[in-house]
Motif scaffolding. Structure first.
Motif, PDB file in Angstrom:
ATOM      1  N   ALA A 138      42.904  42.082  38.512  1.00  0.00           N
ATOM      2  CA  ALA A 138      41.615  41.773  38.538  1.00  0.00           C
ATOM      3  C   ALA A 138      41.050  40.545  37.907  1.00  0.00           C
ATOM      4  CB  ALA A 138      40.741  42.913  38.442  1.00  0.00           C
ATOM      5  N   LYS A 139      41.493  40.654  36.542  1.00  0.00           N
ATOM      6  CA  LYS A 139      41.259  39.506  35.662  1.00  0.00           C
ATOM      7  C   LYS A 139      41.862  38.249  35.898  1.00  0.00           C
ATOM      8  CE  LYS A 139      40.714  38.915  30.661  1.00  0.00           C
ATOM      9  NZ  LYS A 139      41.221  39.438  29.338  1.00  0.00           N
ATOM     10  N   GLN A 140      43.200  38.249  36.119  1.00  0.00           N
ATOM     11  CA  GLN A 140      43.929  37.110  36.422  1.00  0.00           C
ATOM     12  C   GLN A 140      43.650  36.482  37.649  1.00  0.00           C
ATOM     13  OE1 GLN A 140      47.811  38.931  37.087  1.00  0.00           O
ATOM     14  NE2 GLN A 140      48.326  38.671  34.582  1.00  0.00           N
ATOM     15  N   ASN A 141      42.899  37.325  38.751  1.00  0.00           N
ATOM     16  CA  ASN A 141      42.318  36.572  39.909  1.00  0.00           C
ATOM     17  C   ASN A 141      41.102  35.717  39.698  1.00  0.00           C
ATOM     18  OD1 ASN A 141      43.468  36.937  42.611  1.00  0.00           O
ATOM     19  ND2 ASN A 141      43.551  39.237  42.043  1.00  0.00           N
ATOM     20  N   LEU A 142      40.260  36.409  38.678  1.00  0.00           N
ATOM     21  CA  LEU A 142      39.061  35.943  38.258  1.00  0.00           C
ATOM     22  C   LEU A 142      39.397  34.540  37.398  1.00  0.00           C
ATOM     23  CD1 LEU A 142      36.521  38.559  37.399  1.00  0.00           C
ATOM     24  CD2 LEU A 142      37.094  37.756  39.784  1.00  0.00           C
ATOM     25  N   ILE A 143      40.340  34.611  36.649  1.00  0.00           N
ATOM     26  CA  ILE A 143      40.752  33.623  35.730  1.00  0.00           C
ATOM     27  C   ILE A 143      41.125  32.211  36.779  1.00  0.00           C
ATOM     28  CG2 ILE A 143      42.354  32.469  34.196  1.00  0.00           C
ATOM     29  CD1 ILE A 143      42.506  35.150  32.930  1.00  0.00           C
ATOM     30  N   LEU A 144      41.932  32.478  37.882  1.00  0.00           N
ATOM     31  CA  LEU A 144      42.141  31.540  38.717  1.00  0.00           C
ATOM     32  C   LEU A 144      41.136  30.994  39.381  1.00  0.00           C
ATOM     33  CD1 LEU A 144      44.588  30.208  40.291  1.00  0.00           C
ATOM     34  CD2 LEU A 144      44.360  31.905  42.096  1.00  0.00           C
ATOM     35  N   ILE A 156      33.595  36.255  32.637  1.00  0.00           N
ATOM     36  CA  ILE A 156      34.567  37.181  33.557  1.00  0.00           C
ATOM     37  C   ILE A 156      34.182  38.774  33.000  1.00  0.00           C
ATOM     38  CG2 ILE A 156      36.740  38.094  33.752  1.00  0.00           C
ATOM     39  CD1 ILE A 156      37.683  35.218  33.921  1.00  0.00           C
ATOM     40  N   LYS A 157      34.025  38.946  31.662  1.00  0.00           N
ATOM     41  CA  LYS A 157      33.976  40.191  31.214  1.00  0.00           C
ATOM     42  C   LYS A 157      32.397  40.897  31.759  1.00  0.00           C
ATOM     43  CE  LYS A 157      33.631  42.793  26.943  1.00  0.00           C
ATOM     44  NZ  LYS A 157      33.548  43.070  25.639  1.00  0.00           N
ATOM     45  N   GLU A 158      31.288  39.826  31.575  1.00  0.00           N
ATOM     46  CA  GLU A 158      29.971  40.314  31.902  1.00  0.00           C
ATOM     47  C   GLU A 158      30.005  40.469  33.426  1.00  0.00           C
ATOM     48  OE1 GLU A 158      27.434  36.836  31.122  1.00  0.00           O
ATOM     49  OE2 GLU A 158      25.994  37.769  32.467  1.00  0.00           O
ATOM     50  N   GLN A 159      30.539  39.794  34.206  1.00  0.00           N
ATOM     51  CA  GLN A 159      30.583  40.037  35.813  1.00  0.00           C
ATOM     52  C   GLN A 159      31.268  41.291  36.128  1.00  0.00           C
ATOM     53  OE1 GLN A 159      28.456  38.639  37.156  1.00  0.00           O
ATOM     54  NE2 GLN A 159      28.330  36.865  35.659  1.00  0.00           N
ATOM     55  N   LEU A 160      32.546  41.484  35.408  1.00  0.00           N
ATOM     56  CA  LEU A 160      33.327  42.659  35.736  1.00  0.00           C
ATOM     57  C   LEU A 160      32.672  43.834  35.354  1.00  0.00           C
ATOM     58  CD1 LEU A 160      37.010  41.788  35.092  1.00  0.00           C
ATOM     59  CD2 LEU A 160      36.019  42.456  37.156  1.00  0.00           C
ATOM     60  N   GLN A 161      31.849  43.895  34.075  1.00  0.00           N
ATOM     61  CA  GLN A 161      31.130  44.937  33.784  1.00  0.00           C
ATOM     62  C   GLN A 161      29.953  45.264  34.601  1.00  0.00           C
ATOM     63  OE1 GLN A 161      30.203  43.516  29.752  1.00  0.00           O
ATOM     64  NE2 GLN A 161      31.534  45.097  28.853  1.00  0.00           N
ATOM     65  N   LEU A 162      29.378  44.203  35.242  1.00  0.00           N
ATOM     66  CA  LEU A 162      28.364  44.215  36.031  1.00  0.00           C
ATOM     67  C   LEU A 162      28.496  45.150  37.447  1.00  0.00           C
ATOM     68  CD1 LEU A 162      25.357  43.099  37.182  1.00  0.00           C
ATOM     69  CD2 LEU A 162      26.553  41.356  38.340  1.00  0.00           C
ATOM     70  N   VAL A 163      29.768  44.850  37.961  1.00  0.00           N
ATOM     71  CA  VAL A 163      30.369  45.568  39.146  1.00  0.00           C
ATOM     72  C   VAL A 163      30.972  46.667  38.532  1.00  0.00           C
ATOM     73  CG1 VAL A 163      30.238  43.491  40.471  1.00  0.00           C
ATOM     74  CG2 VAL A 163      32.329  44.279  39.365  1.00  0.00           C
ATOM     75  N   ARG A 183      33.619  45.045  45.401  1.00  0.00           N
ATOM     76  CA  ARG A 183      32.884  44.761  44.271  1.00  0.00           C
ATOM     77  C   ARG A 183      33.615  43.339  43.518  1.00  0.00           C
ATOM     78  NH1 ARG A 183      32.368  49.791  41.044  1.00  0.00           N
ATOM     79  NH2 ARG A 183      33.934  50.756  42.682  1.00  0.00           N
ATOM     80  N   LEU A 184      34.652  43.357  43.470  1.00  0.00           N
ATOM     81  CA  LEU A 184      35.599  42.464  42.675  1.00  0.00           C
ATOM     82  C   LEU A 184      35.124  41.074  43.474  1.00  0.00           C
ATOM     83  CD1 LEU A 184      37.781  41.681  40.692  1.00  0.00           C
ATOM     84  CD2 LEU A 184      39.414  41.604  42.200  1.00  0.00           C
ATOM     85  N   ALA A 185      34.973  40.978  44.775  1.00  0.00           N
ATOM     86  CA  ALA A 185      34.819  39.880  45.425  1.00  0.00           C
ATOM     87  C   ALA A 185      33.227  39.354  44.987  1.00  0.00           C
ATOM     88  CB  ALA A 185      34.599  39.999  46.916  1.00  0.00           C
ATOM     89  N   ILE A 186      32.374  40.410  44.828  1.00  0.00           N
ATOM     90  CA  ILE A 186      30.805  40.029  44.208  1.00  0.00           C
ATOM     91  C   ILE A 186      31.168  39.480  42.859  1.00  0.00           C
ATOM     92  CG2 ILE A 186      28.892  40.895  43.561  1.00  0.00           C
ATOM     93  CD1 ILE A 186      28.786  42.567  45.828  1.00  0.00           C
ATOM     94  N   ALA A 187      31.897  40.011  41.953  1.00  0.00           N
ATOM     95  CA  ALA A 187      32.104  39.586  40.646  1.00  0.00           C
ATOM     96  C   ALA A 187      32.717  38.021  40.647  1.00  0.00           C
ATOM     97  CB  ALA A 187      33.018  40.523  39.815  1.00  0.00           C
ATOM     98  N   ALA A 188      33.480  38.079  41.705  1.00  0.00           N
ATOM     99  CA  ALA A 188      34.421  36.475  41.592  1.00  0.00           C
ATOM    100  C   ALA A 188      33.213  35.495  42.031  1.00  0.00           C
ATOM    101  CB  ALA A 188      35.423  36.584  42.658  1.00  0.00           C
ATOM    102  N   ALA A 189      32.521  35.989  42.935  1.00  0.00           N
ATOM    103  CA  ALA A 189      31.283  35.011  43.369  1.00  0.00           C
ATOM    104  C   ALA A 189      30.484  34.771  42.473  1.00  0.00           C
ATOM    105  CB  ALA A 189      30.804  35.558  44.746  1.00  0.00           C
ATOM    106  N   LEU A 190      30.141  35.485  41.447  1.00  0.00           N
ATOM    107  CA  LEU A 190      29.305  35.503  40.408  1.00  0.00           C
ATOM    108  C   LEU A 190      29.687  34.766  39.182  1.00  0.00           C
ATOM    109  CD1 LEU A 190      27.447  38.934  40.379  1.00  0.00           C
ATOM    110  CD2 LEU A 190      26.549  36.623  41.189  1.00  0.00           C
ATOM    111  N   VAL A 191      31.038  34.527  39.152  1.00  0.00           N
ATOM    112  CA  VAL A 191      31.725  34.159  38.029  1.00  0.00           C
ATOM    113  C   VAL A 191      31.361  32.752  37.332  1.00  0.00           C
ATOM    114  CG1 VAL A 191      33.970  33.076  38.588  1.00  0.00           C
ATOM    115  CG2 VAL A 191      33.924  34.515  36.649  1.00  0.00           C
ATOM    116  N   ASN A 192      30.976  32.072  38.272  1.00  0.00           N
ATOM    117  CA  ASN A 192      30.519  30.594  37.889  1.00  0.00           C
ATOM    118  C   ASN A 192      28.929  30.675  37.507  1.00  0.00           C
ATOM    119  OD1 ASN A 192      29.897  31.018  40.532  1.00  0.00           O
ATOM    120  ND2 ASN A 192      30.331  28.823  41.134  1.00  0.00           N
ATOM    121  N   LYS A 193      28.256  31.675  37.745  1.00  0.00           N
ATOM    122  CA  LYS A 193      26.803  31.656  37.470  1.00  0.00           C
ATOM    123  C   LYS A 193      26.201  30.772  38.781  1.00  0.00           C
ATOM    124  CE  LYS A 193      26.725  33.740  33.192  1.00  0.00           C
ATOM    125  NZ  LYS A 193      26.310  33.844  31.998  1.00  0.00           N
TER     126      LYS A 193
END
Lengths: 351, 279
Positions: A138-144, A156-163, A183-193
């Motif tokens: 999950a984390k590697q995907n978000l970093i990408l 990343i941490k904040e968004q993963l905690q949010l979902v 939920r990971l998709a939502i975190a990914a969509a939020l990662v750039n605020k």
């Protein structure tokens, strides 16, 4: 100024559709006056829309998936893009998200100041199914995704905690359940605020608990002031979270406006009297009453303006009416949706 | 740089591609093991390293030709890294996340370029070391003669990999595009056969060979001609038979140009496909 004029006019037309159910659409001057206080004045204050669609059209050989749609998305609102399956919601989103080429028409992000892919780096979007690299965690995907969006990895941490996926951050994506993927998709969509979040059927295929979680999330995100465009065929979903609604059917835009106006309009009276003839003439003369239908044992009188019920009752007594049944009702969003899409179907010429 | 980083990140976190990449580079290095081949069967003694294959400047020709055969391993990585983007639908996601179509393609091409350069560099180092140990000649001028084989090697790889890239974007499925690659080889062969048979009847001025050099895989193959017949052992035999053996082994500028033009067509074609198609 031109834009402002246009939007008020457009609204008038839609109010017309709303107010006069099966009657011809005539812009109603009075409506503009009576609704001054409501939120449509937001339209005046904002200069550049986040996203603007001009006659966007997509044809697949003989099928017209999206038929000349024009839209403006204003910052700070939660839009619901409503329509049954196959109404062109995903195709419309696909076009503004750079994965489907429009047949004609165009769209502008940030008033044309940014190219599509620059704009997409600033927003967040989820379409249909979550697509990630299954072999990455999950984390590697978000970093990408941060690398692609050129944003900091700090959130990343904040968004993963949010979902609620922070504990699973080092699990590979292919070990996730559908709800977790979503939920990971939502975190990914939020990662750039993002300033705008586009969600296409985010609760599709989820169990009731998952749906509830996602809805809570959307409300939470909307509460933070993020503009949201939520595409869904689930009406109550849109009603619960959206401020504005756009109705699509068969690729045509049928309605655009605040969600409460669409679901409520002005409501209607269910009314009955012993002398039905007198009642009918009274109703037909009344300025606030639009269409009148006979339903079962009573008349259904659609309201076309705000009305003081008590005043109306007194007036009816003055006219010598003895009402045996009287109640004011508001149609549900579902009823409104059905009547909207059906009326317009009759009005659009068949070819 | 950002695009290359993105691509390498994708590859790095995929165990299979990581293994394949290292495997490929290890294979290149392991060509030095060839030098230790010794066959000793009483009267028949064969010591590969003493056959003159590691002599400068012949080694440049021999090694680039041999190691280029390994390119098919790397083609698997190229095909997988593009095919996966389709099968995982991550291409779609990448675009939605704000990568433009041209950036997506460029990230793949940069990765290919990086691997081609790394591979060329490894061939250079391995050949230099092997030559240093076994070569009969070690004057500077001879050592660095015929380095154009390295240029040809990198262009050969680049042309081949961009062909793989194009095929995978065209077909969208990794396995099928590899299959199509082999099929294409056969198609070229058949076309050559047909041309040899009929072409001179239709257009007398044109020979099959003249047209065949323009076919992509043949052009890629033509960049470095087979080095075996250039070995002294082979030449000796040819001389004894009395058959004067002359063949041009040089890297021709024309074939370099043909492959470069093909690479350009493949990359451009990939871009047009990406641009035109809905996902």
């Amino acid at each position: 100024m031109g834009f402002f004029k246009n939007s008020v006019l457009t609204f008038n037309v839609f109010k017309g559709i709303l107010a006069r159910d099966r009657k011809l659409i005539i812009p109603n001057v009075k409506l503009l006056v009576t609704n001054k206080a409501s939120n449509r004045f937001n339209f005046m204050q904002i200069t550049t829309p986040l996203l603007e669609l001009n006659n966007l059209t997509k044809k697949y050989s003989s099928l017209i998936a999206v038929n000349s749609i024009s839209l403006k998305l204003i910052k700070g609102k939660v839009y619901g893009l409503l329509g049954p399956n196959g109404s062109g919601k995903s195709t419309t989103l696909g076009m503004v998200l750079n994965v489907i080429n429009p047949t004609s028409g165009d769209f502008k992000w940030y008033g044309g100041k940014l190219t599509t892919h620059q704009a997409l780096q600033k927003i967040g979007a989820i379409i249909e199914r979550p697509n990630f690299y299954p072999y990455m965690t999950a984390k590697q995907n978000l970093i990408l995704i941060c690398k692609i969006k050129q944003c900091s990895v700090a959130s990343i941490k904040e968004q993963l905690q949010l979902v609620g996926l922070w504990d699973r951050r080092d699990s590979k994506f292919n070990t996730f359940s559908l709800g977790m993927k979503q939920r990971l998709a939502i975190a990914a969509a939020l990662v750039n605020k993002p300033e705008l979040l586009i969600l296409d059927e985010p609760t599709n295929g989820l169990d009731p608990e998952g749906i509830l979680q996602i809805r809570k999330l959307i409300k939470k995100i909307a509460g933070l002031g993020t503009t949201i465009l939520l595409a869904s065929h689930l009406l109550d979903e849109v009603e619960k979270v959206c401020t504005d609604v756009i109705v699509l059917k068969d690729g045509v835009k049928y309605y655009e406006g605040p969600v409460n106006e669409m679901s409520q309009s002005y409501g209607y009276f269910e009314i009955a009297s012993e002398s039905e003839k007198t009642l009918l003439t009274f109703l037909e003369k009344h300025p606030c009453i639009g269409e009148i239908q006979k339903v079962n044992n009573f008349l259904k009188a659609t309201l076309i303006d705000i009305i003081d019920t008590e005043e109306f009752f007194k007036e009816s007594q003055k006219a010598g009416l003895n009402l045996s049944h009287f109640s004011k009702k508001k149609p549900s969003l579902e009823e409104r949706f059905l009547s909207l899409t059906q009326i317009n179907k009759n009005e659009t010429p068949t070819d | 740089m950002r695009l290359l980083q993105i691509e390498l990140y994708k590859l790095w976190h995929n165990t299979i591609s990581k293994v394949l990449i290292f495997g490929y580079f290890l294979l290149i290095l392991s060509i030095s093991i060839l030098s230790t081949i010794k066959i000793d069967l009483g009267p028949v003694k064969f010591y590969l390293a003493e056959q003159g294959i590691f002599n400068f400047p012949y080694i440049w020709h021999f090694n680039t030709f041999m190691i280029a055969l390994l390119k098919i391993f790397f083609a698997i990585i190229i095909v997988a890294m593009v095919g996966n983007e389709y099968s995982h639908k991550t291409l779609k996601q990448n675009l939605i996340d704000g990568l433009s179509k041209s950036e997506f393609l460029r990230s793949k091409v940069y990765a290919i370029l990086l691997f081609v350069l790394t591979s060329t560099f490894l061939v250079f180092i391995v050949s230099l070391i092997l030559g240093g140990i076994y070569s009969d000649y070690n004057e500077m001028a001879i050592i660095f003669k015929d380095l154009e084989y390295l240029v040809a090697y990198s262009i050969k790889l680049f042309g081949f990999f961009t062909f793989c890239l194009f095929l995978t974007i065209l077909i969208k499925k990794a396995a099928f595009s590899l299959g199509f690659l082999f099929l294409w080889q056969v198609i070229e062969g058949i076309c050559y056969g047909l041309m040899k048979w009929k072409l001179s009847d239709i257009i007398p001025q044109l020979s099959a060979e003249q047209v065949f050099v323009f076919f992509p895989l043949n052009a890629i193959g033509n960049l470095i001609k087979e080095p075996f017949s250039r070995l002294s052992a082979f030449q000796n035999i040819a001389d004894q038979i009395g058959d004067g053996f002359t063949k041009n082994y040089d890297v021709s500028l024309i074939s370099i140009l043909i492959v470069l033009v093909w690479s350009f067509i493949f990359i451009r074609g990939s871009y047009i496909l990406l641009k035109r198609r809905d996902l």
